[in-house]
Enzyme design. Sequence first.
Site, PDB file in Angstrom:
ATOM      1  N   PHE A   1      46.440  46.146  42.280  1.00 39.06           N
ATOM      2  CA  PHE A   1      45.957  46.566  40.752  1.00 39.06           C
ATOM      3  C   PHE A   1      47.243  46.428  40.011  1.00 39.06           C
ATOM      4  O   PHE A   1      47.730  46.970  38.999  1.00 39.06           O
ATOM      5  CB  PHE A   1      45.794  47.807  41.103  1.00 39.06           C
ATOM      6  CG  PHE A   1      44.786  48.365  41.751  1.00 39.06           C
ATOM      7  CD1 PHE A   1      43.383  47.754  41.771  1.00 39.06           C
ATOM      8  CD2 PHE A   1      44.787  49.209  43.001  1.00 39.06           C
ATOM      9  CE1 PHE A   1      42.338  47.746  42.633  1.00 39.06           C
ATOM     10  CE2 PHE A   1      43.702  49.312  43.868  1.00 39.06           C
ATOM     11  CZ  PHE A   1      42.644  48.797  43.762  1.00 39.06           C
TER      12      PHE A   1
ATOM     13  N   ILE B   1      43.652  40.227  47.805  1.00 36.38           N
ATOM     14  CA  ILE B   1      44.034  41.763  47.505  1.00 36.38           C
ATOM     15  C   ILE B   1      42.790  42.716  47.873  1.00 36.38           C
ATOM     16  O   ILE B   1      42.662  43.713  47.620  1.00 36.38           O
ATOM     17  CB  ILE B   1      44.978  42.078  46.061  1.00 36.38           C
ATOM     18  CG1 ILE B   1      43.952  41.548  44.838  1.00 36.38           C
ATOM     19  CG2 ILE B   1      45.904  41.398  46.162  1.00 36.38           C
ATOM     20  CD1 ILE B   1      44.373  41.814  43.777  1.00 36.38           C
TER      21      ILE B   1
ATOM     22  N   ALA C   1      41.433  33.624  41.108  1.00 32.83           N
ATOM     23  CA  ALA C   1      40.247  32.847  41.798  1.00 32.83           C
ATOM     24  C   ALA C   1      40.260  31.388  40.881  1.00 32.83           C
ATOM     25  O   ALA C   1      40.110  30.624  41.546  1.00 32.83           O
ATOM     26  CB  ALA C   1      39.103  33.527  41.485  1.00 32.83           C
TER      27      ALA C   1
ATOM     28  N   ILE D   1      30.143  32.210  37.782  1.00 32.05           N
ATOM     29  CA  ILE D   1      30.442  33.096  38.937  1.00 32.05           C
ATOM     30  C   ILE D   1      30.416  32.674  40.170  1.00 32.05           C
ATOM     31  O   ILE D   1      29.417  32.036  40.698  1.00 32.05           O
ATOM     32  CB  ILE D   1      29.254  34.201  38.880  1.00 32.05           C
ATOM     33  CG1 ILE D   1      29.269  34.980  37.418  1.00 32.05           C
ATOM     34  CG2 ILE D   1      29.247  35.063  39.866  1.00 32.05           C
ATOM     35  CD1 ILE D   1      30.353  35.516  36.994  1.00 32.05           C
ATOM     36  N   LEU D   2      31.436  32.795  40.974  1.00 32.27           N
ATOM     37  CA  LEU D   2      31.786  32.052  42.271  1.00 32.27           C
ATOM     38  C   LEU D   2      30.831  32.898  43.377  1.00 32.27           C
ATOM     39  O   LEU D   2      30.288  32.143  44.387  1.00 32.27           O
ATOM     40  CB  LEU D   2      33.192  32.226  42.487  1.00 32.27           C
ATOM     41  CG  LEU D   2      33.927  31.378  41.762  1.00 32.27           C
ATOM     42  CD1 LEU D   2      35.667  31.498  41.932  1.00 32.27           C
ATOM     43  CD2 LEU D   2      33.743  29.720  41.774  1.00 32.27           C
ATOM     44  N   ASN D   3      30.695  34.136  43.284  1.00 34.74           N
ATOM     45  CA  ASN D   3      30.198  34.818  44.252  1.00 34.74           C
ATOM     46  C   ASN D   3      29.639  36.296  43.684  1.00 34.74           C
ATOM     47  O   ASN D   3      30.133  36.782  43.224  1.00 34.74           O
ATOM     48  CB  ASN D   3      31.046  35.444  45.217  1.00 34.74           C
ATOM     49  CG  ASN D   3      30.133  36.064  46.425  1.00 34.74           C
ATOM     50  OD1 ASN D   3      29.403  36.867  46.248  1.00 34.74           O
ATOM     51  ND2 ASN D   3      30.667  35.647  47.673  1.00 34.74           N
TER      52      ASN D   3
ATOM     53  N   GLY E   1      38.485  34.800  34.109  1.00 35.60           N
ATOM     54  CA  GLY E   1      38.993  35.773  34.820  1.00 35.60           C
ATOM     55  C   GLY E   1      37.811  36.893  34.788  1.00 35.60           C
ATOM     56  O   GLY E   1      37.258  37.306  33.791  1.00 35.60           O
TER      57      GLY E   1
ATOM     58  N   GLU F   1      39.517  41.903  35.983  1.00 29.68           N
ATOM     59  CA  GLU F   1      39.867  43.161  35.105  1.00 29.68           C
ATOM     60  C   GLU F   1      38.872  43.140  34.009  1.00 29.68           C
ATOM     61  O   GLU F   1      39.163  44.416  33.046  1.00 29.68           O
ATOM     62  CB  GLU F   1      41.263  42.988  34.747  1.00 29.68           C
ATOM     63  CG  GLU F   1      42.323  43.023  35.685  1.00 29.68           C
ATOM     64  CD  GLU F   1      43.819  42.274  35.302  1.00 29.68           C
ATOM     65  OE1 GLU F   1      43.418  41.048  34.840  1.00 29.68           O
ATOM     66  OE2 GLU F   1      44.595  42.685  35.461  1.00 29.68           O
TER      67      GLU F   1
HETATM   68 MO1  MOS Z   1      47.002  42.814  37.921  1.00 32.74          MO
HETATM   69  S1  MOS Z   1      47.654  44.525  36.888  1.00 32.74           S
HETATM   70  O1  MOS Z   1      48.095  41.348  36.889  1.00 32.74           O
HETATM   71  O2  MOS Z   1      47.637  42.804  39.465  1.00 32.74           O
END
Ligand code: MOS
Length: 726
Positions: A240, A466, A510, A617-619, A690, A693
């Site tokens: 994060f 992550i 991604a 959308i990839l998945n 993206g 987020e």
């Molecule tokens: Mo994000 S806050 O750029 O891991």
Amino acid sequence: MNDIIKGKWIGKPLDRVDGPLKVSGAATYAAEHDIDAAIGFIVEATIAKGTIASIETANAEAAKGVIAVLTHENAPKMAPWGDGADDRFEQSHGVLVDGTIRHYGQPVALVIAETLEQARHAASLVAVTYDEQAPALGVDRADSELAEGLDGGFEPTNRRGDFDQAWAESDLTVDLNYTTPHMIPAAMEPHSAIAEWDGERLTVRNSLQVIASGVACLANTFGIDEENIRVLSPYIGGGFGSKLGQHYDTILAAAGAKKLNRPVKVVQTRRNLFHAGPHRARIEQRIRLGATRDGTLKAVNFETWSTQAIGYFYTEGPMASAASAYRCDALHWTGKTRQANETLNDSMRAPGEALGGVTFEAAIDELAEKVGMDPLEFRLKNEPTEDPASGKPFATRDLVECMKRGADEFGWTDRPKEPRSRREGRKLIGYGMASAIRGNMMQEGSCRIDLSAGGHLTVKMDMTDIGTGTYTILTQIAAEALGLHPDDITVDLADSDNPATAGSGGSFGAGTSGSALWNACIALREKLATAGGFNIDPDEIDFDEGTMQAGDRTVALADVLKDSDGFSAEGSIKPGEEHEDYVQNSYGAHFCEVAVDMDSCEIEVRRFVSVFSAGRILNRKTAHSQCLGGLVWGIGGAIREELWMDERTGGYVNRDLAEYHVAVNRDVPKCDIIFLENPDPKSNPIGTKGIGELALCGAGGAIVNAIYNATGKRVYDLPVTLDKLL
Ligand code: MOS
């Protein structure tokens, strides 16, 4: 963009390829590698600013199991904090360099022992005295300067149009001051590292979102060549933003291992991380908006004041939420900051828009009400045809589609509109909405792929997973491009010996790593097509189920591979002109229902309908999970999360997950998450944007607007907790 993507694998809700390893405990997180390491435990500074006057380690050194106590008097040589690079992730993160204290909780010693218990006990025996100085803590508008830049690449000021004139021409205005608190990313897996040296060669296994800059940081800190450093971070329990760069765990483990000539492990405790890990700064925001009586937005002015950690240049810019949102005659902003004796103020999920998506969207709601318009209608009326902040064209723009679809699914027009007009027993029910806008970034990255003679593909890059599903989506991309089954693909990530990428951050992971891999696959298709005797454009060939097929010719990959040494290819990506010439965003719209108890003012988020557009959308499963996570974060930011600083010491008083309240299962209602799938060829070769987020942006705005609709009360000091509503 290409016609190669038919959706055989890309887009499918494929289960995580690393799922079995994770649920069986076989995925090795940073602290779990089977290495015989001594254990380091951090001794924290108990002041925010000053110097160490004395540090007494004899008692700790004499304690059972203790191997060494590292302090600034005996630690291996490290470059001072901030040296070596302008980039905050690459600069020296030297610690125990001298006796200077920049923030409360800063490590002043590392006690290394055979076991964690021994190290922890001995750490309590280290006695430190300080020459204390008065710290600079918290926002101070009078003592602030213009930030050198705002996160997300925004200039610290923007002056588009004549604000004073637009303000004067407005019939209705709002002038609002918001505060948002210190927050902490609080990843489940704490920052952890195991370091070992082999002569000049350093190997670190840690929990890190971006590998390449982490290598540069270690090189700058310890004064060694990047070639002598290997960083591995195969599984990460959440970041994060808090793991974009190296932190005390890694630097101290490396210093300890160098001192002892033996592997050392450091796992920061939850309480230490609350003091010494990266945070979101407290920010004060002033938002002025003006509109004419017919609901035309005229003037936007967005000012912020926050703090920076000493020697660490990062300023969050909530005005990002205003940059691409609504048409107006004038859009001004100013981001000011102040160097303060606080722990690292740094990126935390959706930096900028996570905060602006609450405050700016609440201010828009308040202005729409003054105008006497439905907040949805007000937003639709002020839809821009060009980017309000820059005047550039949008690469794609489907915010209106998101809002309209969400309104339909939610039943927005049928809701009671008057604040405090709907009750169920002792509960007040309210409805709110907000836009979701998040910049769509791309970075540089490269990838190598090897297809063995036996038909197994290995993908190599230093990209990280992550917890978002990177292993899985990269598997899908390669499967789609090369007509392979996912079982025949191994994705090898997060090793600095692999080709470099920008890692995971800013929702660019991604798209960046996926595009580098895609380009590698396209290069491999060419080689395979030639080897298979095709003399046509490889794009014309169908790669499917282990065959290449065009017209009436079908060639089995196995036949091409069997007498070969296998085939390899490389691919890379960097953001092209279309990221310069166009403004790139992902979009969405949130609609939310809350119930507020009339007696206790307890807030319950009861329902979310959110529509998102993030390109291809990839998945669908992992994308859904990312967006659900964003809504959970939105709930946390709007009504739960806040760190309290003790302004006498600079320490945080609610420094664990019992006292710092993230949204938990009980806080999260039924969430309908809908995707508009509009692949964006201007974004990258695979048409993604993206997504990680995006859902967080505006989610809190919808909640606070719903709380107002329920109660008739607006709260400007986030989070909205029951004491502020009572
Ligand atoms: Mo994000 S806050 O750029 O891991």
